[in-house]
Design a protein around this motif. Structure first.
Motif, PDB file in Angstrom:
ATOM      1  N   GLU A   1       0.828  -1.204   0.000  1.00 13.44           N
ATOM      2  CA  GLU A   1       0.000   0.000   0.000  1.00 13.44           C
ATOM      3  C   GLU A   1       0.868   1.263   0.000  1.00 13.44           C
ATOM      4  N   LEU A   2       1.920   1.264   0.821  1.00 10.79           N
ATOM      5  CA  LEU A   2       2.793   2.427   0.942  1.00 10.79           C
ATOM      6  C   LEU A   2       3.605   2.676  -0.330  1.00 10.79           C
ATOM      7  N   THR A   3       4.074   1.601  -0.956  1.00  9.69           N
ATOM      8  CA  THR A   3       4.929   1.726  -2.146  1.00  9.69           C
ATOM      9  C   THR A   3       4.149   1.688  -3.450  1.00  9.69           C
ATOM     10  N   ASN A   4       2.896   1.268  -3.373  1.00  7.40           N
ATOM     11  CA  ASN A   4       2.054   1.090  -4.560  1.00  7.40           C
ATOM     12  C   ASN A   4       2.637   0.005  -5.484  1.00  7.40           C
ATOM     13  N   LEU A   5       3.218  -1.031  -4.865  1.00  6.62           N
ATOM     14  CA  LEU A   5       3.774  -2.169  -5.610  1.00  6.62           C
ATOM     15  C   LEU A   5       3.022  -3.433  -5.215  1.00  6.62           C
ATOM     16  N   SER A   6       2.993  -4.404  -6.122  1.00  3.83           N
ATOM     17  CA  SER A   6       2.346  -5.677  -5.820  1.00  3.83           C
ATOM     18  C   SER A   6       3.278  -6.565  -4.993  1.00  3.83           C
ATOM     19  N   LYS A   7       2.708  -7.604  -4.384  1.00  2.00           N
ATOM     20  CA  LYS A   7       3.524  -8.537  -3.598  1.00  2.00           C
ATOM     21  C   LYS A   7       4.591  -9.220  -4.451  1.00  2.00           C
ATOM     22  N   PRO A   8       4.253  -9.719  -5.649  1.00  2.00           N
ATOM     23  CA  PRO A   8       5.310 -10.328  -6.468  1.00  2.00           C
ATOM     24  C   PRO A   8       6.437  -9.350  -6.820  1.00  2.00           C
ATOM     25  N   THR A   9       6.089  -8.089  -7.041  1.00  2.00           N
ATOM     26  CA  THR A   9       7.120  -7.089  -7.346  1.00  2.00           C
ATOM     27  C   THR A   9       8.001  -6.855  -6.131  1.00  2.00           C
ATOM     28  N   LEU A  10       7.398  -6.820  -4.941  1.00  2.00           N
ATOM     29  CA  LEU A  10       8.190  -6.665  -3.709  1.00  2.00           C
ATOM     30  C   LEU A  10       9.197  -7.792  -3.573  1.00  2.00           C
ATOM     31  N   TRP A  11       8.753  -9.022  -3.772  1.00  4.93           N
ATOM     32  CA  TRP A  11       9.665 -10.158  -3.625  1.00  4.93           C
ATOM     33  C   TRP A  11      10.720 -10.169  -4.731  1.00  4.93           C
ATOM     34  N   ARG A  12      10.361  -9.712  -5.906  1.00  3.24           N
ATOM     35  CA  ARG A  12      11.339  -9.613  -7.005  1.00  3.24           C
ATOM     36  C   ARG A  12      12.407  -8.570  -6.651  1.00  3.24           C
ATOM     37  N   LEU A  13      11.974  -7.435  -6.151  1.00  8.96           N
ATOM     38  CA  LEU A  13      12.921  -6.401  -5.720  1.00  8.96           C
ATOM     39  C   LEU A  13      13.799  -6.913  -4.583  1.00  8.96           C
ATOM     40  N   ARG A  14      13.202  -7.654  -3.682  1.00  8.16           N
ATOM     41  CA  ARG A  14      13.936  -8.200  -2.538  1.00  8.16           C
ATOM     42  C   ARG A  14      15.070  -9.119  -3.001  1.00  8.16           C
ATOM     43  N   ARG A  15      14.831  -9.897  -4.067  1.00  8.60           N
ATOM     44  CA  ARG A  15      15.847 -10.825  -4.575  1.00  8.60           C
ATOM     45  C   ARG A  15      16.916 -10.128  -5.395  1.00  8.60           C
ATOM     46  N   SER A  16      16.643  -8.926  -5.872  1.00  8.11           N
ATOM     47  CA  SER A  16      17.589  -8.208  -6.720  1.00  8.11           C
ATOM     48  C   SER A  16      18.539  -7.357  -5.867  1.00  8.11           C
ATOM     49  N   PRO A  17      19.842  -7.674  -5.861  1.00  9.09           N
ATOM     50  CA  PRO A  17      20.786  -6.876  -5.069  1.00  9.09           C
ATOM     51  C   PRO A  17      20.869  -5.420  -5.538  1.00  9.09           C
ATOM     52  N   ALA A  18      20.629  -5.179  -6.812  1.00  6.99           N
ATOM     53  CA  ALA A  18      20.728  -3.822  -7.352  1.00  6.99           C
ATOM     54  C   ALA A  18      19.646  -2.899  -6.796  1.00  6.99           C
ATOM     55  N   SER A  19      18.523  -3.460  -6.387  1.00  8.56           N
ATOM     56  CA  SER A  19      17.413  -2.623  -5.904  1.00  8.56           C
ATOM     57  C   SER A  19      17.654  -2.110  -4.485  1.00  8.56           C
ATOM     58  N   ARG A  20      18.482  -2.783  -3.708  1.00 14.37           N
ATOM     59  CA  ARG A  20      18.753  -2.413  -2.315  1.00 14.37           C
ATOM     60  C   ARG A  20      17.466  -2.363  -1.479  1.00 14.37           C
ATOM     61  N   PHE A  21      16.491  -3.185  -1.855  1.00 11.29           N
ATOM     62  CA  PHE A  21      15.230  -3.223  -1.118  1.00 11.29           C
ATOM     63  C   PHE A  21      15.479  -3.833   0.260  1.00 11.29           C
ATOM     64  N   PRO A  22      14.864  -3.277   1.303  1.00 12.09           N
ATOM     65  CA  PRO A  22      15.094  -3.776   2.676  1.00 12.09           C
ATOM     66  C   PRO A  22      14.724  -5.250   2.838  1.00 12.09           C
ATOM     67  N   HIS A  23      15.480  -5.917   3.683  1.00 13.33           N
ATOM     68  CA  HIS A  23      15.207  -7.325   3.985  1.00 13.33           C
ATOM     69  C   HIS A  23      14.026  -7.435   4.940  1.00 13.33           C
ATOM     70  N   PRO A  24      13.184  -8.445   4.760  1.00 12.38           N
ATOM     71  CA  PRO A  24      12.079  -8.648   5.704  1.00 12.38           C
ATOM     72  C   PRO A  24      12.609  -9.177   7.036  1.00 12.38           C
ATOM     73  N   ILE A  25      11.795  -9.035   8.059  1.00  8.75           N
ATOM     74  CA  ILE A  25      12.123  -9.501   9.401  1.00  8.75           C
ATOM     75  C   ILE A  25      11.106 -10.572   9.773  1.00  8.75           C
ATOM     76  N   SER A  26      11.593 -11.729  10.184  1.00 10.65           N
ATOM     77  CA  SER A  26      10.703 -12.808  10.592  1.00 10.65           C
ATOM     78  C   SER A  26      10.450 -12.700  12.091  1.00 10.65           C
ATOM     79  N   LEU A  27       9.228 -12.306  12.462  1.00 11.69           N
ATOM     80  CA  LEU A  27       8.877 -12.193  13.873  1.00 11.69           C
ATOM     81  C   LEU A  27       8.510 -13.537  14.473  1.00 11.69           C
ATOM     82  N   SER A  28       7.938 -14.400  13.659  1.00 13.32           N
ATOM     83  CA  SER A  28       7.574 -15.750  14.076  1.00 13.32           C
ATOM     84  C   SER A  28       7.477 -16.584  12.799  1.00 13.32           C
TER      85      SER A  28
END
Length: 93
Positions: free
Chosen positions: A42-69
């Protein structure tokens, strides 16, 4: 009894200490806000698949997720906002 200090002077340092502690705790909670994947979308106006794609791309420098549980993955709000500011500065937004 004439040698006793007034109670006010004994309590004041405690009040000042508690006030400083509360201020520190409020600073920490402001800095430690988490966003769900849906909120990041909602904040970035990106879809979930795009978020995960950005997450896998080192060039994007997208923040890593945090596993709370095992079933709960979140992102740091401060890191997402910093990433967005960087994208805006690069002219990619």
């Amino acid at each position: 009894m004439a040698n006793r200090k007034p109670i006010v002077t004994e309590v004041e340092p405690l009040i000042k200490h508690e006030s400083a502690e509360l201020e520190f705790l409020s600073w920490r909670t402001e800095r430690l806000q988490f966003l769900s994947i849906s909120k990041v979308c909602e904040l970035t106006n990106l879809s979930k698949p795009t978020l995960w794609r950005l997450r896998r791309s080192p060039a994007s420098r997208f923040p890593h997720p945090i596993s709370l549980s095992p079933g709960r993955v979140v992102f740091s709000r401060a890191e997402i906002e910093e990433w967005l500011r960087g994208r805006m500065a690069e002219g990619r937004v």
